[in-house]
Design an enzyme around this catalytic site. Structure first.
Site, PDB file in Angstrom:
ATOM      1  N   SER A   1      18.828  65.564  23.360  1.00 21.48           N
ATOM      2  CA  SER A   1      18.739  66.979  23.717  1.00 21.48           C
ATOM      3  C   SER A   1      18.636  67.137  25.227  1.00 21.48           C
ATOM      4  O   SER A   1      18.416  66.171  25.973  1.00 21.48           O
ATOM      5  CB  SER A   1      17.512  67.614  23.060  1.00 21.48           C
ATOM      6  OG  SER A   1      16.318  67.110  23.651  1.00 21.48           O
ATOM      7  N   LYS A   2      18.788  68.382  25.675  1.00 20.25           N
ATOM      8  CA  LYS A   2      18.640  68.700  27.095  1.00 20.25           C
ATOM      9  C   LYS A   2      17.245  68.297  27.586  1.00 20.25           C
ATOM     10  O   LYS A   2      17.085  67.825  28.710  1.00 20.25           O
ATOM     11  CB  LYS A   2      18.873  70.190  27.316  1.00 20.25           C
ATOM     12  CG  LYS A   2      18.663  70.644  28.746  1.00 20.25           C
ATOM     13  CD  LYS A   2      18.843  72.134  28.869  1.00 20.25           C
ATOM     14  CE  LYS A   2      18.513  72.622  30.270  1.00 20.25           C
ATOM     15  NZ  LYS A   2      17.118  72.404  30.653  1.00 20.25           N
ATOM     16  N   ARG A   3      16.241  68.478  26.743  1.00 21.16           N
ATOM     17  CA  ARG A   3      14.874  68.133  27.109  1.00 21.16           C
ATOM     18  C   ARG A   3      14.746  66.649  27.464  1.00 21.16           C
ATOM     19  O   ARG A   3      14.001  66.280  28.365  1.00 21.16           O
ATOM     20  CB  ARG A   3      13.937  68.490  25.955  1.00 21.16           C
ATOM     21  CG  ARG A   3      12.465  68.399  26.304  1.00 21.16           C
ATOM     22  CD  ARG A   3      11.607  68.859  25.143  1.00 21.16           C
ATOM     23  NE  ARG A   3      11.873  70.257  24.804  1.00 21.16           N
ATOM     24  CZ  ARG A   3      11.437  70.842  23.706  1.00 21.16           C
ATOM     25  NH1 ARG A   3      10.736  70.154  22.828  1.00 21.16           N
ATOM     26  NH2 ARG A   3      11.703  72.115  23.483  1.00 21.16           N
TER      27      ARG A   3
ATOM     28  N   ASP B   1      16.107  66.253  30.949  1.00 20.87           N
ATOM     29  CA  ASP B   1      15.159  66.782  31.939  1.00 20.87           C
ATOM     30  C   ASP B   1      13.983  65.829  32.139  1.00 20.87           C
ATOM     31  O   ASP B   1      13.526  65.605  33.261  1.00 20.87           O
ATOM     32  CB  ASP B   1      14.627  68.146  31.478  1.00 20.87           C
ATOM     33  CG  ASP B   1      15.708  69.220  31.487  1.00 20.87           C
ATOM     34  OD1 ASP B   1      16.746  69.017  32.161  1.00 20.87           O
ATOM     35  OD2 ASP B   1      15.525  70.248  30.807  1.00 20.87           O
TER      36      ASP B   1
ATOM     37  N   SER C   1      20.995  73.660  34.971  1.00 19.82           N
ATOM     38  CA  SER C   1      21.017  72.348  34.316  1.00 19.82           C
ATOM     39  C   SER C   1      22.039  71.470  35.023  1.00 19.82           C
ATOM     40  O   SER C   1      23.157  71.903  35.303  1.00 19.82           O
ATOM     41  CB  SER C   1      21.410  72.493  32.836  1.00 19.82           C
ATOM     42  OG  SER C   1      20.481  73.314  32.161  1.00 19.82           O
TER      43      SER C   1
END
Length: 504
Positions: free
Chosen positions: A262-264, A267, A287
């Site tokens: 995921s994007k998380r 990050d 992002s």
């Protein structure tokens, strides 16, 4: 293959394109090109509530940057358009009507509140609510109402949906090109909503109709659509159409822990999960993207190809043309593929090293310009050739060789303490005299003159070479010190040594 291969990538424009989506597009592209087929882009934008302005352009730009352009799609019209579902919405009603006429579908008038109440009642009893064969004759739909009553309620403007009538007591035989044969008991399937009273189809109906009308031969998509395969095959059967072949790609998994990437995760661990930078128009959240982070598109594509597929050999570096030749659906794994950010950097480093100094320095020039530094492409190319082998990204060239563009303003304390002695200043002044006497100022003649002077004066090389490097670089790093001097030039070399003498 006897039939002309046609595949499609069908994203929804609801935000930036995840690299999982890019991999799906890549595998479709590779399969199409392997079989001299057609790669279609279809924008599935029937859900206007989730539509994000700019997302479609982002998708198209991402595919272009990756080097996997579509053959047909928005802006590249073929014989099967339009390629946005929102522009095709007028046609879906007729297909929903055909399913009603063949008794493969029915009108349902149950309200959301009624269904929610039923769901809550069953959950209280430890049961799960499924709208299908075991309860549909007790619910509010056209299976239990007269035709006249159904028509009256529609004419009165009541909200309704059209549901697919899933078969009862059948063992459905399915085949997936990656996962093999699959058996599904139709008794566990729910009667999915296909069409809503607002005139818009759900994904399931629009998807099947579009794939059929666009003559798609192979549906290559993510594993998350595997549970929908039974319904889609049943819809093809209900329409009496030949179904395409299905292939469901494995999930891309987190680098650490369990679950889907995921994007998380990006990050948290400091890597992009989108091909291009994306700015959310609502939150202004930015992002990162592979392009803006300095990755070569070839590195990203090579990395994605190995997420769930392998060629059956030890080869890891593949050009796009080589991937096309090697690609085979039978070599795609069933199990999820763990994403490895470090492996992505490994691919990036390879492609940076393989790129010509001219290509790399052209990108480096953009970086230098953004820093307010002005130099020539010829000079940047020379510098690139000296330091590129230590770099993974173009931006690393600055960290590795900023001293080629700016004289050091400070000196490494540890190196200065170790290498700069009481008599070093006097020695460096003599080195300046030697350098001034070199007429043809290149690395070879400069090395010959300085090392000859060191030898003839019976000095140790470290006593001179270390302070010389410290003067030019500000630290004990960099390529051959004479190559550095030759690159920055005689005047700058002397100026830097004089500054070091004055400072240290």
């Amino acid at each position: 293959m006897s039939q002309q291969v046609r595949v499609r990538f069908a994203p929804s424009p609801t935000g930036p394109l995840h690299i999982g989506g890019v991999r799906t597009a890549l595998f479709n592209y590779l399969f199409a090109k392997k079989h001299n087929g057609t790669f279609v882009l279809r924008i599935e934008d029937t859900d206007q509530n989730r539509y994000v302005p700019g997302a479609e352009d982002y998708i198209k730009e991402s595919l272009e940057w990756c080097g996997i352009p579509y053959d047909e799609g928005p802006g590249r019209e073929g014989d099967f358009g339009p390629y946005r579902q929102s522009e095709r919405k007028e046609m879906y009603g007729a297909f929903a009507k055909a399913l009603l006429d063949s008794e493969n579908a029915y009108y349902a008038f149950d309200t959301a509140d009624q269904l929610s109440e039923l769901r809550s009642q069953l959950e209280a009893e430890g049961k799960t609510f499924i709208y299908n064969w075991h309860n549909r004759m007790q619910l509010d739909n056209s299976l239990v109402l007269s035709k006249e009553e159904v028509q009256q309620r529609i004419d009165a403007g009541e909200d309704y949906v059209i549901r697919f009538k899933a078969p009862q007591d059948e063992m459905l035989q399915l085949h997936d090109e990656i996962r093999g044969d699959i058996k599904i008991d139709t008794n566990i399937l729910d009667d999915k909503v296909l069409f809503k009273s607002d005139g818009m189809p759900t994904y399931h109906l629009a998807n099947i109709v579009d794939d059929h009308l666009m003559e798609i031969t192979h549906v290559i998509r993510g594993e998350e659509w595997l549970p929908s395969m039974a319904l889609h095959v049943l819809l093809y059967r209900a329409f009496e159409w030949e179904a395409p072949k299905f292939a469901h790609l494995p999930l891309i998994l987190k680098p650490v822990g369990k679950g889907k990437l995921s994007k998380r995760d990006g990050d948290k661990l400091g890597f992009p999960v989108f091909p291009l930078l994306w700015k959310d128009s609502k939150t202004n959240e930015i992002s990162s993207g592979y392009r803006e982070d300095g990755y070569f598109p070839e590195a990203m594509v090579n990395m994605l190809a190995f997420l769930g597929w392998n060629p059956g050999t030890e080869q890891e570096i593949f050009s796009l043309e080589e991937l096309v030749r090697a690609f085979d659906l039978t070599r795609i794994h069933k199990a999820g593929a763990k994403f490895d950010p470090e492996k992505t950097k490994w691919f990036q480093q390879h492609y940076l090293q393989e790129a010509s100094n001219e290509v790399v320095s052209a990108r480096f020039m953009d970086f230098l310009t953004n820093k307010g530094l002005h130099t020539t492409l010829e000079y940047a190319t020379i510098v690139t050739g000296l330091i590129k082998e230590r770099a993974t990204f173009v931006t690393d060239l600055w960290d590795l060789g900023s001293y080629f563009f700016k004289a050091p303003t400070s000196y490494d304390e540890k190196a200065a303490k170790k290498g700069w002695k009481e008599d070093t200043g006097a020695l460096m002044q003599q080195v300046i005299t030697v350098i001034q006497g070199v007429d043809t100022f290149n690395a070879e003649t400069l090395q010959e003159a300085v090392k000859g002077w060191i030898t003839s004066n019976d000095l140790s090389f470290g006593k001179v070479m270390q302070p010389l490097r410290l003067s030019l670089v500000g630290a004990m790093q960099g390529p051959d010190v004479f190559a550095i001097a030759a690159t920055i030039g005689k005047e700058e070399t002397i100026a830097r040594i004089q500054k070091a003498v004055a400072t240290l």
